[in-house]
Design a protein around this motif. Structure first.
Motif, PDB file in Angstrom:
ATOM      1  N   HIS A  23      70.794 -39.993  -1.781  1.00 29.37           N
ATOM      2  CA  HIS A  23      70.482 -39.708  -3.181  1.00 29.37           C
ATOM      3  C   HIS A  23      70.904 -40.913  -4.018  1.00 29.37           C
ATOM      4  O   HIS A  23      71.966 -41.488  -3.802  1.00 29.37           O
ATOM      5  CB  HIS A  23      71.243 -38.466  -3.675  1.00 29.37           C
ATOM      6  CG  HIS A  23      70.991 -38.150  -5.120  1.00 29.37           C
ATOM      7  ND1 HIS A  23      69.821 -37.581  -5.546  1.00 29.37           N
ATOM      8  CD2 HIS A  23      71.751 -38.340  -6.222  1.00 29.37           C
ATOM      9  CE1 HIS A  23      69.872 -37.421  -6.861  1.00 29.37           C
ATOM     10  NE2 HIS A  23      71.040 -37.882  -7.287  1.00 29.37           N
ATOM     11  N   GLN A  25      70.643 -41.996  -8.275  1.00 27.71           N
ATOM     12  CA  GLN A  25      70.214 -41.567  -9.598  1.00 27.71           C
ATOM     13  C   GLN A  25      70.647 -42.576 -10.644  1.00 27.71           C
ATOM     14  O   GLN A  25      71.841 -42.727 -10.916  1.00 27.71           O
ATOM     15  CB  GLN A  25      70.817 -40.196  -9.905  1.00 27.71           C
ATOM     16  CG  GLN A  25      70.365 -39.621 -11.211  1.00 27.71           C
ATOM     17  CD  GLN A  25      70.815 -38.172 -11.363  1.00 27.71           C
ATOM     18  OE1 GLN A  25      71.253 -37.534 -10.417  1.00 27.71           O
ATOM     19  NE2 GLN A  25      70.695 -37.665 -12.562  1.00 27.71           N
ATOM     20  N   GLU A  81      68.552 -27.717  -2.135  1.00 26.35           N
ATOM     21  CA  GLU A  81      68.660 -28.956  -2.906  1.00 26.35           C
ATOM     22  C   GLU A  81      68.540 -28.675  -4.403  1.00 26.35           C
ATOM     23  O   GLU A  81      67.650 -27.968  -4.847  1.00 26.35           O
ATOM     24  CB  GLU A  81      67.545 -29.914  -2.469  1.00 26.35           C
ATOM     25  CG  GLU A  81      67.569 -31.250  -3.140  1.00 26.35           C
ATOM     26  CD  GLU A  81      68.415 -32.281  -2.412  1.00 26.35           C
ATOM     27  OE1 GLU A  81      68.720 -33.304  -3.035  1.00 26.35           O
ATOM     28  OE2 GLU A  81      68.778 -32.058  -1.248  1.00 26.35           O
ATOM     29  N   GLY A  82      69.489 -29.202  -5.175  1.00 32.00           N
ATOM     30  CA  GLY A  82      69.431 -29.100  -6.628  1.00 32.00           C
ATOM     31  C   GLY A  82      70.130 -27.892  -7.221  1.00 32.00           C
ATOM     32  O   GLY A  82      70.178 -27.748  -8.441  1.00 32.00           O
ATOM     33  N   VAL A 141      75.542 -30.935  -8.252  1.00 33.76           N
ATOM     34  CA  VAL A 141      74.532 -30.054  -7.669  1.00 33.76           C
ATOM     35  C   VAL A 141      74.324 -30.474  -6.213  1.00 33.76           C
ATOM     36  O   VAL A 141      74.707 -31.572  -5.817  1.00 33.76           O
ATOM     37  CB  VAL A 141      73.196 -30.099  -8.444  1.00 33.76           C
ATOM     38  CG1 VAL A 141      73.378 -29.568  -9.867  1.00 33.76           C
ATOM     39  CG2 VAL A 141      72.606 -31.491  -8.467  1.00 33.76           C
ATOM     40  N   ARG A 143      73.011 -31.863  -2.869  1.00 33.98           N
ATOM     41  CA  ARG A 143      72.211 -33.027  -2.470  1.00 33.98           C
ATOM     42  C   ARG A 143      72.267 -33.139  -0.953  1.00 33.98           C
ATOM     43  O   ARG A 143      73.219 -32.694  -0.315  1.00 33.98           O
ATOM     44  CB  ARG A 143      72.753 -34.309  -3.084  1.00 33.98           C
ATOM     45  CG  ARG A 143      72.825 -34.306  -4.574  1.00 33.98           C
ATOM     46  CD  ARG A 143      71.472 -34.465  -5.195  1.00 33.98           C
ATOM     47  NE  ARG A 143      71.596 -34.499  -6.645  1.00 33.98           N
ATOM     48  CZ  ARG A 143      70.647 -34.125  -7.459  1.00 33.98           C
ATOM     49  NH1 ARG A 143      69.492 -33.712  -6.987  1.00 33.98           N
ATOM     50  NH2 ARG A 143      70.816 -34.191  -8.750  1.00 33.98           N
TER      51      ARG A 143
END
Length: 145
Positions: A23, A25, A81-82, A141, A143
């Motif tokens: 991940h 971001q 996921e999320g 969250v 991942r």
């Protein structure tokens, strides 16, 4: 005559920000395209699965000392996921005034589990009335599920 005996500290897994990126971001100044940071999570299969995270300074924050934070947790979830991470570990945290990155932080035993991470930087917003604001991922969250 006395002897000082010290018990060794518990072993911790070596952590580095390397491996497969699971991940990434970028963190932008609100309302602008300027990236000031990036939260990146890595995975490798050692120690029953090891995830690590770093929060990197980017763009105008690169090389500038600012309060920076990163944390990683193993979640109870094995999928989803999320979703909000229900962490099963105390997590690993690094925070301080850094110029390039916070971390690495890591957690082991993550094979078949999701991980959650947080990361932020306190940065001067370009709007004069906003001042310094925390920009980043403040809620972990799931991942890498």
């Amino acid at each position: 005559m006395s002897a000082n005996l010290f018990a060794p500290a518990p072993a911790q897994a070596a952590t580095s920000c390397s491996g497969t990126v699971t991940h990434s971001q970028p963190i932008k100044i609100p309302g602008r395209s300027t990236v000031v940071g990036e939260l990146t999570i890595y995975y490798n299969s050692s120690n029953g699965g090891t995830n690590s995270a770093c929060f990197y300074h980017r763009g105008p924050s690169y090389g500038v000392a600012a309060e920076t934070y990163v944390a990683i947790y193993r979640c109870a979830q094995t999928s989803g996921e999320g979703q909000m991470c229900r962490n099963t570990t105390a997590g690993d945290i690094d925070d301080g005034k850094y110029a390039y990155q916070a971390g690495p932080v890591g957690v082991t035993g993550t094979a078949n589990y999701c991980v959650g991470a947080q990361g932020w930087i306190e940065w001067e917003h370009p709007a004069p009335d906003a001042g310094k604001v925390i920009m980043g991922v403040v809620t972990p969250v799931t991942r890498g599920c």
